[in-house]
Design a protein around this motif. Structure first.
Motif, PDB file in Angstrom:
ATOM      1  N   PRO A   1       0.791  -1.183   0.039  1.00 24.32           N
ATOM      2  CA  PRO A   1      -0.070   0.001   0.017  1.00 24.32           C
ATOM      3  C   PRO A   1       0.942   1.289   0.075  1.00 24.32           C
ATOM      4  O   PRO A   1       1.962   1.388   0.898  1.00 24.32           O
ATOM      5  N   ASN A   2       0.745   2.214  -1.009  1.00 24.66           N
ATOM      6  CA  ASN A   2       1.379   3.355  -1.158  1.00 24.66           C
ATOM      7  C   ASN A   2       0.328   4.559  -0.989  1.00 24.66           C
ATOM      8  O   ASN A   2      -0.263   4.788  -1.859  1.00 24.66           O
ATOM      9  N   THR A   3       0.535   5.195   0.522  1.00 26.21           N
ATOM     10  CA  THR A   3      -0.657   5.921   0.621  1.00 26.21           C
ATOM     11  C   THR A   3      -0.288   7.322   1.031  1.00 26.21           C
ATOM     12  O   THR A   3       1.133   7.399   1.512  1.00 26.21           O
ATOM     13  N   GLY A   4      -1.288   8.127   1.064  1.00 28.83           N
ATOM     14  CA  GLY A   4      -0.639   9.593   1.686  1.00 28.83           C
ATOM     15  C   GLY A   4      -1.051   9.633   3.078  1.00 28.83           C
ATOM     16  O   GLY A   4      -0.507  10.703   3.587  1.00 28.83           O
ATOM     17  N   ARG A   5      -1.786   8.558   3.485  1.00 27.13           N
ATOM     18  CA  ARG A   5      -2.037   8.439   5.004  1.00 27.13           C
ATOM     19  C   ARG A   5      -0.888   7.878   5.607  1.00 27.13           C
ATOM     20  O   ARG A   5      -0.001   7.215   5.256  1.00 27.13           O
TER      21      ARG A   5
ATOM     22  N   SER B   1       4.160   5.341   3.249  1.00 29.03           N
ATOM     23  CA  SER B   1       3.284   6.369   3.637  1.00 29.03           C
ATOM     24  C   SER B   1       3.597   7.748   3.631  1.00 29.03           C
ATOM     25  O   SER B   1       4.548   8.153   2.998  1.00 29.03           O
ATOM     26  N   TYR B   2       2.498   8.608   3.840  1.00 26.51           N
ATOM     27  CA  TYR B   2       2.795  10.129   3.687  1.00 26.51           C
ATOM     28  C   TYR B   2       3.263  10.531   2.324  1.00 26.51           C
ATOM     29  O   TYR B   2       4.333  11.442   2.139  1.00 26.51           O
TER      30      TYR B   2
ATOM     31  N   VAL C   1      -9.662   7.041   8.717  1.00 25.67           N
ATOM     32  CA  VAL C   1      -8.703   7.567   9.870  1.00 25.67           C
ATOM     33  C   VAL C   1      -9.325   7.518  11.178  1.00 25.67           C
ATOM     34  O   VAL C   1     -10.298   8.098  11.254  1.00 25.67           O
ATOM     35  N   THR C   2      -8.673   7.089  12.119  1.00 31.77           N
ATOM     36  CA  THR C   2      -8.924   7.081  13.528  1.00 31.77           C
ATOM     37  C   THR C   2      -7.782   7.617  14.312  1.00 31.77           C
ATOM     38  O   THR C   2      -6.594   7.837  13.903  1.00 31.77           O
ATOM     39  N   GLY C   3      -7.889   8.185  15.541  1.00 32.49           N
ATOM     40  CA  GLY C   3      -7.100   8.478  16.365  1.00 32.49           C
ATOM     41  C   GLY C   3      -6.514   9.790  16.272  1.00 32.49           C
ATOM     42  O   GLY C   3      -5.199  10.141  16.738  1.00 32.49           O
ATOM     43  N   TRP C   4      -6.857  10.832  15.372  1.00 36.65           N
ATOM     44  CA  TRP C   4      -6.084  11.941  15.231  1.00 36.65           C
ATOM     45  C   TRP C   4      -6.384  12.930  16.619  1.00 36.65           C
ATOM     46  O   TRP C   4      -7.227  12.743  17.490  1.00 36.65           O
TER      47      TRP C   4
END
Length: 266
Positions: A32-36, A60-61, A124-127
């Motif tokens: 997985p190659n994600t902005g998250r 990530s990012y 997304v959780t936990g921000w």
């Protein structure tokens, strides 16, 4: 992840899960190659059978961090200079944008709104909600990415022009999910992250398949041996791709690519 691997209900379908497991059992690295953040996709990794697996990875990012799934070991970080993040934060704050600031393992959000909260729910959780009007509390913490939630495309493009004019730093600026403008260090994009991991694994660029839908995916689509746009990808992404799937993100485009290009099945 979003708009490519996940459908509009924020889920990975059983057909795609089965295809990914089949590919990894055959020796494929499914990354997985994600902005998250990698922390936000741990449930997805469990579904795909990749959680806590050695020699399986997440980028990530937008390429700012490479993480091995086993014990979430961070292998590489390409952070932004703090003074640049501070300048961007002030610009976003002046525009009253919803701002996301990512460290290696945390997400801080300033000016959360209900629309954004609804979009993040299930993704997304936990921000952490930011009360301060500055990021001084993060001055000793590497920051991998800062993004603004701006709903209108014209305003996102205008923001890009403004930042290019007023920030004297060669930022990597990209767009995602038709709602974000994203800012990374110039050493961090999905293409550079992909190629760095491929080199580490002894995999040639020609042996890499990259699949995406939006501008933050373009670097990896262009750098990979086979660059793929999903059918719902933006027009300019489809134009840059070697292959455009018949299926959109609601109809298993990842499974289509795995069947066609890894197992040579039509």
């Amino acid at each position: 992840m979003d708009e490519t691997l996940l459908n509009d209900n924020k889920k990975i379908t059983p057909k795609t899960i089965e295809a990914v497991k089949r590919a990894t059992a055959a020796g494929v690295h499914f990354v997985p190659n994600t902005g998250r953040s990698f922390t936000s996709i741990q449930d997805n990794l469990i579904e795909l059978g990749l959680s806590q697996k050695p020699d399986q990875y997440v980028i990530s990012y937008n390429g700012a961090a490479i993480v091995e799934n086993k014990e979430n070991q961070v292998l590489q970080v390409n952070a932004l200079p703090h003074e640049i993040v501070d300048q961007l934060f002030q610009i976003g704050m002046n525009e009253n944008a919803c701002i996301h600031v990512y460290t290696v393992d945390q997400l801080y959000i300033w000016n959360m709104n209900k629309n954004e909260e609804n979009y993040l729910d299930g993704r997304v959780t936990g921000w952490h909600l930011m009360r301060e009007n500055n990021i001084k509390f993060l001055q000793d913490t590497p920051i991998t990415k800062i993004i603004f939630n701006i709903e209108e495309e014209a305003k996102r493009l205008s923001m890009q022009d403004y930042v290019n004019e007023h920030v004297e730093f060669a930022l990597n600026i990209s767009f995602s999910s038709d709602r974000y403008i994203e800012f990374n260090d110039p050493t961090a994009d999905k293409g550079q992250g992909t190629m760095a991991l491929a080199k580490k694994l002894g995999i040639k660029p020609s042996e890499v398949i990259a699949i995406g839908d939006n501008s933050n995916d373009l670097p990896m689509i262009k750098d990979a041996g086979l660059g793929v746009s999903v059918a719902n990808g933006r027009d300019f992404v489809q134009a840059a791709a070697n292959y455009v799937t018949q299926a959109d993100n609601n109809h298993d485009p990842i499974a289509e690519v795995i069947d066609k290009f890894i197992f040579n099945e039509e």
